[in-house]
Design an enzyme around this catalytic site. Structure first.
Site, PDB file in Angstrom:
ATOM      1  N   ASN A 130       1.796   5.173  -3.729  1.00 11.29           N
ATOM      2  CA  ASN A 130       0.358   5.598  -3.380  1.00 11.29           C
ATOM      3  C   ASN A 130      -0.145   5.105  -4.703  1.00 11.29           C
ATOM      4  O   ASN A 130       0.252   5.293  -5.835  1.00 11.29           O
ATOM      5  CB  ASN A 130       0.274   6.992  -3.239  1.00 11.29           C
ATOM      6  CG  ASN A 130       0.582   7.620  -1.689  1.00 11.29           C
ATOM      7  OD1 ASN A 130       0.707   6.651  -0.920  1.00 11.29           O
ATOM      8  ND2 ASN A 130       1.179   8.919  -1.621  1.00 11.29           N
ATOM      9  N   ARG A 142       4.038   5.485   3.513  1.00  9.62           N
ATOM     10  CA  ARG A 142       4.906   4.820   2.521  1.00  9.62           C
ATOM     11  C   ARG A 142       6.421   4.848   3.358  1.00  9.62           C
ATOM     12  O   ARG A 142       7.072   3.778   3.347  1.00  9.62           O
ATOM     13  CB  ARG A 142       4.958   5.504   1.438  1.00  9.62           C
ATOM     14  CG  ARG A 142       3.763   5.388   0.435  1.00  9.62           C
ATOM     15  CD  ARG A 142       3.849   6.165  -0.871  1.00  9.62           C
ATOM     16  NE  ARG A 142       4.067   7.435  -0.589  1.00  9.62           N
ATOM     17  CZ  ARG A 142       4.595   8.439  -1.402  1.00  9.62           C
ATOM     18  NH1 ARG A 142       4.999   8.248  -2.450  1.00  9.62           N
ATOM     19  NH2 ARG A 142       4.578   9.644  -0.904  1.00  9.62           N
TER      20      ARG A 142
END
Length: 90
Positions: free
Chosen positions: A36, A18
Site C-alpha cells: 500500500n 495485496r
C-alpha cells in the site's frame, strides 16, 4: 526476465488487493512485492517473463471482488532488485 513497477488507482486498499495480488503472482511464478502507498494506491514491483507480467497486469486491472480499479500506471523497474518470491510489504 523483465522487471516492472505498477501503481494501481481506485478503491484498492482495504479490499484484499495485496493478498490477492500475492496469490495471483505466486500462481504465475512471478517474483517481487506488493504494498500500500500513503496516497491510497497500491504499488506492485514484479519480475518475470513478458507473458507472466502481462497476466499479472491483466489481473490487476480487475482486482479482487470489492476493488474498483480506475487506472494502472506501469513503467520498467530500474532498481537493482533480487527477489526470492512474491511478498506483501507493509
Amino acid at each position: 526476465m523483465e522487471q516492472i513497477r505498477a501503481v494501481i488507482h481506485g478503491t484498492v486498499q482495504g479490499v484484499g488487493f495485496r493478498y490477492h495480488t500475492c496469490q495471483t503472482a505466486q500462481q504465475l511464478k512471478v517474483k517481487g512485492f506488493v504494498r500500500n502507498q500513503p496516497d491510497a494506491t497500491v504499488e506492485i514491483v514484479a519480475m518475470g517473463t513478458s507473458d507472466q507480467l502481462k497476466a499479472l497486469l491483466h489481473w490487476a486491472h480487475q482486482g479482487p471482488v470489492g476493488a474498483r480499479v480506475i487506472g494502472v500506471e506501469t513503467e520498467p523497474y530500474v532498481g537493482s532488485a533480487h527477489f526470492d518470491g512474491f511478498t506483501i510489504e507493509r
